[in-house]
Enzyme design. Sequence first.
Site, PDB file in Angstrom:
ATOM      1  N   HIS A  34       0.706  -1.082  -0.013  1.00 54.70           N
ATOM      2  CA  HIS A  34       0.134  -0.028  -0.009  1.00 54.70           C
ATOM      3  C   HIS A  34       0.861   1.225   0.041  1.00 54.70           C
ATOM      4  O   HIS A  34       2.152   1.266   0.222  1.00 54.70           O
ATOM      5  CB  HIS A  34      -0.995  -0.001   1.344  1.00 54.70           C
ATOM      6  CG  HIS A  34      -1.933  -0.910   1.146  1.00 54.70           C
ATOM      7  ND1 HIS A  34      -3.070  -1.373   2.278  1.00 54.70           N
ATOM      8  CD2 HIS A  34      -2.256  -1.949   0.176  1.00 54.70           C
ATOM      9  CE1 HIS A  34      -3.812  -2.092   1.709  1.00 54.70           C
ATOM     10  NE2 HIS A  34      -3.498  -2.603   0.422  1.00 54.70           N
ATOM     11  N   GLU A  94       1.376   3.637   2.253  1.00 59.32           N
ATOM     12  CA  GLU A  94       2.090   3.809   3.354  1.00 59.32           C
ATOM     13  C   GLU A  94       3.453   3.261   3.481  1.00 59.32           C
ATOM     14  O   GLU A  94       4.595   3.551   3.704  1.00 59.32           O
ATOM     15  CB  GLU A  94       1.200   3.587   4.501  1.00 59.32           C
ATOM     16  CG  GLU A  94       0.050   4.572   4.727  1.00 59.32           C
ATOM     17  CD  GLU A  94      -1.199   3.737   4.115  1.00 59.32           C
ATOM     18  OE1 GLU A  94      -2.400   3.989   4.553  1.00 59.32           O
ATOM     19  OE2 GLU A  94      -0.952   3.057   3.133  1.00 59.32           O
ATOM     20  N   TRP A 147     -19.619   7.243 -37.064  1.00 53.13           N
ATOM     21  CA  TRP A 147     -19.432   7.868 -35.934  1.00 53.13           C
ATOM     22  C   TRP A 147     -20.210   9.065 -35.816  1.00 53.13           C
ATOM     23  O   TRP A 147     -19.821  10.204 -36.548  1.00 53.13           O
ATOM     24  CB  TRP A 147     -17.899   7.879 -35.501  1.00 53.13           C
ATOM     25  CG  TRP A 147     -17.449   6.594 -35.706  1.00 53.13           C
ATOM     26  CD1 TRP A 147     -16.640   5.975 -36.580  1.00 53.13           C
ATOM     27  CD2 TRP A 147     -17.154   5.724 -34.686  1.00 53.13           C
ATOM     28  NE1 TRP A 147     -16.202   4.763 -36.293  1.00 53.13           N
ATOM     29  CE2 TRP A 147     -16.510   4.493 -35.062  1.00 53.13           C
ATOM     30  CE3 TRP A 147     -17.854   5.455 -33.134  1.00 53.13           C
ATOM     31  CZ2 TRP A 147     -16.214   3.581 -34.285  1.00 53.13           C
ATOM     32  CZ3 TRP A 147     -17.617   4.174 -32.574  1.00 53.13           C
ATOM     33  CH2 TRP A 147     -17.011   3.423 -32.986  1.00 53.13           C
ATOM     34  N   ARG A 194      -8.344   0.346 -26.072  1.00 56.00           N
ATOM     35  CA  ARG A 194      -7.403   0.285 -27.382  1.00 56.00           C
ATOM     36  C   ARG A 194      -6.657   1.556 -27.261  1.00 56.00           C
ATOM     37  O   ARG A 194      -6.964   2.512 -27.999  1.00 56.00           O
ATOM     38  CB  ARG A 194      -8.074   0.142 -28.589  1.00 56.00           C
ATOM     39  CG  ARG A 194      -8.829  -1.338 -28.489  1.00 56.00           C
ATOM     40  CD  ARG A 194      -9.568  -1.541 -29.994  1.00 56.00           C
ATOM     41  NE  ARG A 194     -10.371  -0.681 -30.387  1.00 56.00           N
ATOM     42  CZ  ARG A 194     -11.756  -0.967 -29.937  1.00 56.00           C
ATOM     43  NH1 ARG A 194     -12.021  -1.822 -29.128  1.00 56.00           N
ATOM     44  NH2 ARG A 194     -12.650   0.008 -30.339  1.00 56.00           N
TER      45      ARG A 194
END
Length: 373
Positions: free
Chosen positions: A58, A60, A181, A218
């Site tokens: 982690h 710390e 698109w 991607r």
Amino acid sequence: MSADDVRIRVHEMYMQRAIELARRGWYTAKPNPRVGCVILAGTRIIGDGWHARAGEPHAERNALADAEARGFDVKGATAYVTLEPCAHTGRTPPCTQALIEAGIERVVVGAQDPNPSVDGQGIDALRAAGIDVITGVLGERCAALNAGFNQRMTSYRPRVRVKLAMSLDGRTAAADGTSQWITGEPAREDVHRLRAESGAVMIGRGTCVADDPSLTVRLPGEWDQPLRVVLDSQLAMATDAKMFCQSGETLVFTASDDEDKTGALEEAGARVARVGGDSTGLDLARVLGVLAEREINDVLVEAGPTLAGALTQAGLVDEYIIYMAPQLIGDTGRGLMSLAGAVGLDDATRLVFDNAEPVGADLKITARPVKDQ
């Protein structure tokens, strides 16, 4: 400016650095929270750390290791941590014990950890060991690092973000169904980043049939792929769907008990999970519950109007991300989502705009439902 104001500003300055460190694990820390840690001796930063991946140290412990590698003694130092240090043994040992054993004198915490295994216990453990603990420094910013994780811990379901693309007049496709698109390449690239930060990408069977999407990230470089989730109540999904040729895992939710179709999809590479449903569709709350059990923090929904509308009417959407293109499709185009019409404005689903920014030639709008409508 008073001495107290100065101390607050100093704490905020170093916590902001910890936030920036936490963001280095933005795409990789899931299902764990994103956490950053800064260790300070006097006015000198002697250790930096962040959590990169589940199962690895982690923030710390990484900050303590960084200080040691740089030849610094952390005894009597102050640690700034964006999230309350854990006090339990999970994939790794408790961070509270590491801070205590290292001789840290003060810990400044941004946000309390809502995980029931922590939730104040880390702060209590530090204080019981005689460490001075200051809480709530840039707390909202620190909590915002882990909106999905926090939701899963408190509501037992992932955060649901519905991504939609539309024309300026609110159409998602032309009359003939073509939609690729509507938006430009920068917006589509931005969606790949949304996928990368999500634990799962969800679509309905209609989108699967119409678009045969891969639902993969991607972008240049190596990326962990999100879980691909398809809601298909009758298992009508094709076994040669493009997503079965991609790396990563596909999970199909269904209400069907057709063993032949189940076997065919599983042979193609999917995992099939059965949930309840009715004539209107699958039990969406249960679907999200299953995903929470799989430690999914964030679900990105890239569906058509039917699933987007169903999630909205069920009150299960936490955020809308709408890409608006500068074009007009007209009345024959397909609408943004299928919703029962509001009789009057008082019946409308009200949203709050969080952000609006240009992405290439398009506009990206982020909004969330108003609570307690």
